[in-house]
Design a protein around this motif. Structure first.
Motif, short mmCIF file in Angstrom:
data_model
loop_
_atom_site.label_atom_id
_atom_site.label_comp_id
_atom_site.label_asym_id
_atom_site.label_seq_id
_atom_site.Cartn_x
_atom_site.Cartn_y
_atom_site.Cartn_z
N SER A 163 0.95 -1.17 0.05
CA SER A 163 -0.13 -0.14 0.19
C SER A 163 0.96 1.24 -0.11
CB SER A 163 -0.90 -0.02 1.25
OG SER A 163 -0.20 -0.04 2.37
N VAL A 164 2.19 1.12 0.36
CA VAL A 164 2.90 2.41 0.31
C VAL A 164 4.22 2.22 -0.69
CG1 VAL A 164 2.77 2.85 3.02
CG2 VAL A 164 4.55 1.31 2.10
N TRP A 165 3.99 0.98 -1.33
CA TRP A 165 5.04 0.66 -2.57
C TRP A 165 4.43 -0.16 -3.27
CZ3 TRP A 165 10.08 -2.48 -3.23
CH2 TRP A 165 10.51 -1.92 -4.29
N SER A 166 3.99 0.13 -4.48
CA SER A 166 3.22 -0.82 -5.21
C SER A 166 4.13 -2.08 -5.93
CB SER A 166 2.35 -0.01 -6.48
OG SER A 166 3.63 0.48 -7.26
N PRO A 167 5.07 -1.95 -6.12
CA PRO A 167 5.83 -3.20 -6.50
C PRO A 167 5.76 -4.35 -5.47
CG PRO A 167 7.41 -1.29 -6.94
CD PRO A 167 6.01 -0.82 -6.16
N LEU A 168 5.54 -4.03 -4.26
CA LEU A 168 5.56 -5.10 -3.26
C LEU A 168 4.14 -5.96 -3.14
CD1 LEU A 168 7.06 -3.64 0.01
CD2 LEU A 168 8.00 -5.51 -1.53
N GLY A 217 17.08 -1.79 -2.21
CA GLY A 217 17.74 -0.48 -3.31
C GLY A 217 16.64 0.04 -4.31
N TRP A 218 15.79 -1.04 -4.67
CA TRP A 218 14.70 -0.67 -5.85
C TRP A 218 13.73 0.56 -4.99
CZ3 TRP A 218 10.78 -4.42 -8.04
CH2 TRP A 218 9.86 -3.75 -9.23
N ALA A 219 13.32 0.13 -3.69
CA ALA A 219 12.61 1.25 -3.01
C ALA A 219 13.18 2.33 -2.70
CB ALA A 219 12.19 0.57 -1.75
N THR A 220 14.34 2.25 -2.64
CA THR A 220 15.45 3.64 -2.23
C THR A 220 15.15 4.35 -3.65
OG1 THR A 220 16.78 2.69 -0.68
CG2 THR A 220 17.67 4.51 -1.49
N LEU A 221 15.68 3.76 -4.48
CA LEU A 221 15.71 4.54 -6.06
C LEU A 221 14.34 5.00 -6.37
CD1 LEU A 221 18.19 2.16 -8.01
CD2 LEU A 221 18.62 4.45 -6.71
N SER A 222 13.28 4.56 -5.97
CA SER A 222 11.90 4.96 -6.34
C SER A 222 11.32 5.70 -5.27
CB SER A 222 10.87 3.56 -6.20
OG SER A 222 11.56 2.76 -7.28
N GLY A 223 12.09 6.14 -4.34
CA GLY A 223 11.88 7.10 -3.53
C GLY A 223 10.71 6.89 -2.30
N ALA A 272 9.02 2.03 2.86
CA ALA A 272 9.21 0.57 2.40
C ALA A 272 10.58 0.15 2.22
CB ALA A 272 8.83 0.39 0.87
N ALA A 273 11.64 1.31 1.88
CA ALA A 273 13.10 1.18 1.94
C ALA A 273 13.64 1.10 3.34
CB ALA A 273 13.80 2.25 1.08
N LEU A 274 13.13 1.74 4.26
CA LEU A 274 13.58 1.46 5.63
C LEU A 274 13.08 0.27 6.15
CD1 LEU A 274 12.78 5.21 7.24
CD2 LEU A 274 14.91 4.11 6.55
N CYS A 275 11.77 -0.04 5.97
CA CYS A 275 11.36 -1.42 6.39
C CYS A 275 12.18 -2.74 6.03
CB CYS A 275 10.03 -1.60 6.16
SG CYS A 275 8.79 -0.84 7.00
N LEU A 276 12.62 -2.61 4.60
CA LEU A 276 12.95 -3.57 3.74
C LEU A 276 14.52 -3.72 4.47
CD1 LEU A 276 11.54 -3.25 0.27
CD2 LEU A 276 11.44 -5.30 1.86
N THR A 277 15.31 -2.23 4.49
CA THR A 277 16.64 -2.32 5.23
C THR A 277 16.68 -2.91 6.52
OG1 THR A 277 16.88 -0.37 3.69
CG2 THR A 277 18.44 -0.90 5.70
#
Length: 852
Positions: A613-618, A790-796, A800-805
């Motif tokens: 819901s916060v990052w559609s690729p997931l 990395g993908w989430a970070t580049l996508s802004g 999602a990037a913080l959770c995955l990291t």
């Protein structure tokens, strides 16, 4: 306590009335409440008379049948549908008839749809003409479809054809027993719907026949096994050779647990395809009905069922441990009181029951011992201390043994060097609909076989051991209070170099749990036992925490569900005499979906889908989640479809209810096991070493020794030290470039490789290489999460990037902690090796150097 009721039991078995219709009861047939051993001979085929009749005159049949009865036979097998008067003659003589229904099985009959339909019609007509007759033993739907025809047509089509014939026969006579007579060249046909299994087997070597009977039992599963034909040609073997051989065949089959058999044949008179066969003479009488020596030996062999009268039986002790078992213990002790065995005692250990268990047990002729509640293992050890038997058998308070349970166990001990022997456990009919569903659900007691007669594991509800072996390993481990004690004992006995056996006829009726709640508690307890076993035997488990059996698992719905498609060994040009089915391993997805941890994966996938819901690729996790859920549901539905209900659903609605509950139990079982495993530490993120950390960097250790030693001795010393610290240590296999591995957990482990250099005069330099590794699942998870982060970070997508990291960091730190703990354990083992070397080298000190 001394019991000797064997004579009464055998006589009652032999005199079972043919008026009572037989039915299947576990591994045997029962009629009129008594076990019915089939003691029979084949009859025919005969030349047709001018009027087309396929049997001799009624007077000849009358004389033949009464002659059969006079020598102790109770059954006759025909190859064609008999006239009603022949059944009347059999009934008058006290014989039962297995009616063979012939059809054109020697041609490719399924290539012509009209022919296949005609076969079904003839089967219906044949059954209808004999239906309900009191002399019926059952119907045999064909005899030995040639292997070439089966290979040409295809196994599945043949199996479906026989299934159609089976249901057609049942429609005409619902109460009749129905079978198909198979032979070794098509033993791979899977016909689980048949009421009992019937095979024609011509093996003259006693040991070879005994081994093949054991194989057939494993194919038959929980159903009776009857020999459709046993025979020896008196022209080639001689009449006395035939006599000795037939007696050996009959005794081998009966002692091997068969529910009986038919001698081929009663008379040498044999017509096939309109031609009299004169160069074979398999009868126990001549064409003129004159007796051969084989008639006497057949009479003697069949008169002593299932064992010879002069068999010596060792004293045995039966131990029943009970905790709040007032619902079932009376049935258990009633069954133990009816055992056909000359010298046995029953010991009941009441492990602190708060119900009427002790009061009920005191009404029976048993030795009752009351103790505070200390757990199953201590209760069993208490029973061992109080016992006097050379062989000590165990069953549960919710089990009832077959009448000849102890005899089959004792006979298996007598002809083998096994220190322990077990048998099947079968759910009895009549326990209710919920119990019927539980019996078809996964998680029940199982046995694991390394070969047809050698076991890797035997279940606690049906196992027996030599007293000396139990004393040598100090009995049961008290840490196992509810379950797991049987697995642990089996492994400890095998660790001593001993073997375990399996006796397929030594079965017990084992009541399944009668409610969903008690089934849940049972499976949760099994999950706890798995955690305790993995802690004690880490080398028996993989990194995911699942036991790696060396043999094949039998019993239980899951073992049938996970059976791979397999392949058939036909031999060159399909000419092998013994054509076997070789099961394959199930697919990866199908296997993983049955594991309790699969539910954890569902939780992870659900979390990723929500994070979408916060990052559609997931949101790509959503179809994976649906696939994972679909795999679980597919297994539950397949398990329900494979269920064999003994309660005989009366209509489609009742069948749907039973199937639905069975499917639900398939879904609940892994969840219950997972809960038990997690509560007692068997988690994918568990630490398998002490919580001490050493930086997990590759390193080498050098050890100079003035005292020569074999390389294996040093590795074994390290291994013993690691096992004492309860580390999960494994030996490298024949294809591995490492010698020992210590598993820190599900993600990290450390490997050790040794190299010994010889420097003359007994001096040696030992090189030890130590390095950490990550498991493949851990590396896959880290790589996937890192790519997504990395993908989430580049996508802004910051959240999602913080959770995955965070997930990546937690996984990486956990893997490092596991590798660090394993490294500590390995270095401590090397230090122990160094100290042992110092003691050995009394002349010069050890020179040790470390290179990072």
């Amino acid at each position: 306590m001394h019991r000797d009721n064997s004579t009464t039991r055998v006589n009652r078995t032999i005199q079972a009335s043919p008026a009572a219709r037989p039915h299947v009861a576990g591994k045997f047939l029962v009629a009129g409440g008594e076990k019915l051993y089939v003691r029979g001979a084949t009859y025919g085929t005969f030349a047709r008379d001018p009027l087309g009749h396929a049997y001799p005159s009624r007077d000849v049949v009358h004389d033949d049948f009464h002659r059969m009865a006079s020598i102790g036979l109770n059954s006759v097998r025909t190859y064609t549908v008999p006239p009603r008067w022949l059944l009347d003659e059999a009934h008058d003589a006290g014989l039962r008839v297995l009616v063979g229904i012939p059809w054109e099985q020697h041609i490719a009959f399924l290539d012509e749809p009209e022919r296949a339909a005609g076969i079904e019609a003839r089967v219906r007509g044949g059954v209808r003409s004999c239906a309900g007759h009191p002399a019926l033993l059952g119907f045999a739907l064909g005899n030995e479809i040639p292997s070439q025809v089966v290979r040409w047509t295809g196994r599945r089509r043949i199996e479906r054809h026989i299934r159609r014939l089976y249901h057609a026969a049942k429609a005409e006579d619902p109460g009749a027993l129905v079978t198909y007579v198979n032979y070794p060249s098509t033993e791979y046909l899977q016909l689980p719907f048949l009421d009992f299994v019937c095979f024609n087997v011509y093996l003259e070597s006693r040991d070879t026949l005994a081994g093949y009977v054991a194989r057939l039992h494993n194919l038959a599963g929980d159903r009776p096994l009857i020999m459709g034909e046993l025979g020896i040609d008196s022209i080639r073997a001689g009449e006395y050779g035939q006599a000795c051989g037939l007696e050996s065949q009959i005794r081998t089959a009966l002692e091997g647990g068969c529910a009986g058999g038919f001698v081929f044949s009663y008379t040498d008179e044999w017509n096939r395809g309109g031609h009299e066969i004169e160069d074979w003479a398999f009868g126990i009488t001549t064409r003129e009905r004159e007796p051969k020596p084989a008639l006497t030996t057949v009479q003697r062999a069949f008169s002593e069922v299932p064992f010879a009268a002069d068999t010596e039986w060792p004293p045995m002790s039966v131990i029943v441990c009970a905790h709040n078992e007032e619902r079932t213990i009376a049935d258990c002790l009633d069954g133990l009181g009816e055992l056909d065995y000359p010298d046995y005692e029953v010991i009941v250990v009441d492990d602190g029951s708060s119900d009427l268990t002790s009061e009920i047990a005191s009404r029976f002729d048993v030795q009752l011992i009351r103790t505070p509640n200390q757990g199953l293992s201590r209760a069993r050890n208490t029973g061992i201390e109080a016992s006097r038997g050379e062989i000590i058998a165990f069953t549960d308070a919710d089990a009832r043994p077959d009448t000849h349970w102890l005899k089959y166990l004792a006979a298996s001990f007598a002809r083998s060097s096994h220190v322990g022997i077990g048998g099947p456990n079968i759910a009895p009919p009549g326990d209710g609909r919920t119990a019927d569903c539980v019996a078809n659900a996964p998680g029940g007691p199982i046995h694991v076989l390394l070969a047809d007669e050698e076991a890797e594991h035997i279940p606690g509800c049906n196992m027996a051991f030599r007293r000396g072996a139990l004393e040598a390993v100090d009995g049961f481990d008290p840490r196992f209070r509810v379950a797991g004690d049987d697995v642990d004992l089996c492994w400890r006995l095998q660790e001593q170099g001993w073997t375990l056996g399996f006796s397929p006829a030594a079965f017990v009726w084992h009541h399944p749990r009668a409610s969903v709640r008690t089934y849940w508690r049972q499976q949760k307890g099994y999950g706890r036992a798995e955690a305790l076993l993995e802690e004690k035997w880490p080398e028996k488990y993989n990194s995911a925490g699942h036991v790696t059996w060396g043999g094949r698992v039998y019993g239980g719905a899951l073992s049938r569900l996970l059976a791979g498609r397999g392949r058939i060994y036909h031999g060159i040009w399909g000419a092998a005499l013994f054509q076997t089915y070789q099961p394959a391993n199930p697919g990866l997805l199908w296997s993983l979906a049955s594991a309790p941890e699969w539910y954890l994966l569902l939780v992870v996938l659900t979390g990723l889908s929500l994070l979408g819901s916060v990052w559609s690729p997931l949101l790509l996790a959503l179809p994976v989640l649906l696939l994972a859920c679909g795999a679980v549901l597919a297994q539950a539905i397949a398990g329900a479809a494979d269920a064999r209900f003994t309660s005989n659903p009366r209509n489609a609605g009742e069948r749907l209810w039973l199937s639905g509950l069975t499917a639900l139990l398939h879904l609940l079982q892994p969840a219950a096991r997972l809960r038990g495993r997690l509560l007692y530490g068997l988690t994918p993120w568990r630490l398998r070493t002490e919580r001490r950390f050493t930086v997990p960097l590759p390193r080498q250790v050098f050890l100079w020794s003035e005292t020569p030693s074999e390389p294996e001795e040093r590795l074994e010393l390290m291994e013993r030290h690691l096992l004492k610290t309860r580390a999960a240590v494994l030996r490298g296999g024949p294809f591995d470039r490492w010698d020992l591995m210590v598993r820190g957990g599900g993600a990290g482990r450390v490997r050790v490789m040794a190299c010994t250099e010889e420097h003359g005069s007994g001096r040696q330099l030992v090189r030890l290489k130590v390095w950490p590794v990550l498991s493949r699942p851990a590396m896959a998870v880290l790589a996937l999460v890192a790519v997504l982060a990395g993908w989430a970070t580049l996508s802004g997508a910051v959240i999602a990037a913080l959770c995955l990291t965070l997930v990546a960091l937690v996984t990486a730190s956990r893997a490092q902690a596991e590798c660090g703990g394993a490294m500590t354990a390995v270095l401590e083992a090397i230090s122990a090796l160094e100290q042992a070397q110092v003691i050995a080298d009394t002349d010069k000190p050890v020179e040790i150097g470390r290179v990072a």
